[in-house]
Enzyme design. Structure first.
Site, PDB file in Angstrom:
ATOM      1  N   ASP A   1      37.136  41.856  41.396  1.00  0.00           N
ATOM      2  CA  ASP A   1      37.661  43.032  40.708  1.00  0.00           C
ATOM      3  C   ASP A   1      37.099  43.027  39.295  1.00  0.00           C
ATOM      4  OD1 ASP A   1      39.709  45.322  40.883  1.00  0.00           O
ATOM      5  OD2 ASP A   1      40.219  44.348  38.987  1.00  0.00           O
ATOM      6  N   GLN A   2      36.974  44.198  38.727  1.00  0.00           N
ATOM      7  CA  GLN A   2      36.411  44.286  37.385  1.00  0.00           C
ATOM      8  C   GLN A   2      37.132  45.340  36.567  1.00  0.00           C
ATOM      9  OE1 GLN A   2      32.496  46.232  36.455  1.00  0.00           O
ATOM     10  NE2 GLN A   2      31.868  44.140  35.964  1.00  0.00           N
TER      11      GLN A   2
END
Length: 200
Positions: free
Chosen positions: A73-74
């Site tokens: 995830d970012q």
């Protein structure tokens, strides 16, 4: 001895992450994780990406009982605020105008879950980008050409977005695109996977 038979699953349908994972020359499947990505109250950006990376891996784990599941995830943060994906050109241009001359930190969470043993590794890799001073016309031209509407921060570093930067800083440039391959490669080797793999 490294095990070339361990099966990998990328818990993501992001084409950017899939293209990055392909660099390791390991076969893998992709799966769409059903995860609520709403931030928790007072959650720090780096804690959020680590939590969501693990949540994504766990969301598909039951379907893959003897696999190494990769979750990622970012987010991007500026002045303590998490930047979202713009969704349309108007928001992308406004976001880039606000970031002109500013430094943004990208936090990329990574999780490797061994569904055969239950062992899990989770962490996050930061990367900073400083934008040069951008004119409204440059921003307009960039958004029209690169269409960064599904990218946090409204740019694609692997594309024309590189032209917007004054400098970049971090240990792993692939973290900026969305999957930190240096860390992932280390974790896969520790899990017994040969990286790089043997020639076919």
């Amino acid at each position: 001895m490294a095990d070339t038979a361990r099966r990998l699953v990328l818990a993501s349908t992001s084409r950017y992450r899939a293209e990055l994972l392909e660099r390791l020359h390991l076969p893998f499947e992709t799966a769409r994780p059903a995860v609520d990505e709403t931030p928790l109250a007072h959650e720090l950006p780096e804690a959020m990406v680590a939590r969501l990376a693990e949540a994504k891996a766990r969301a598909v784990a039951d379907v893959y009982p003897d696999h190494l599941v990769i979750g990622s995830d970012q987010n991007a943060s500026h002045a303590g605020h998490i930047l979202g994906k713009p969704g349309d050109s108007v928001r992308a241009e406004a976001q880039l105008a606000a970031l002109s001359g500013e430094t943004v930190t990208f936090h990329t969470g990574l999780c490797l879950l061994d569904t055969a043993t239950g062992k899990v590794r989770t962490g996050q890799v930061p990367f900073t980008v400083t934008f040069r001073e951008l004119s409204a016309e440059e921003i307009r031209r960039y958004v029209a050409l690169d269409q960064p509407l599904d990218c946090a921060g409204s740019f694609k570093s692997e594309g024309l977005g590189i032209s917007l930067f004054a400098r970049m800083s971090g240990d792993d440039p692939t973290a900026l695109v969305g999957l930190p391959l240096i860390t992932l490669g280390n974790w896969l080797r520790e899990a017994g996977v040969a990286v790089p793999p043997a020639a076919a």
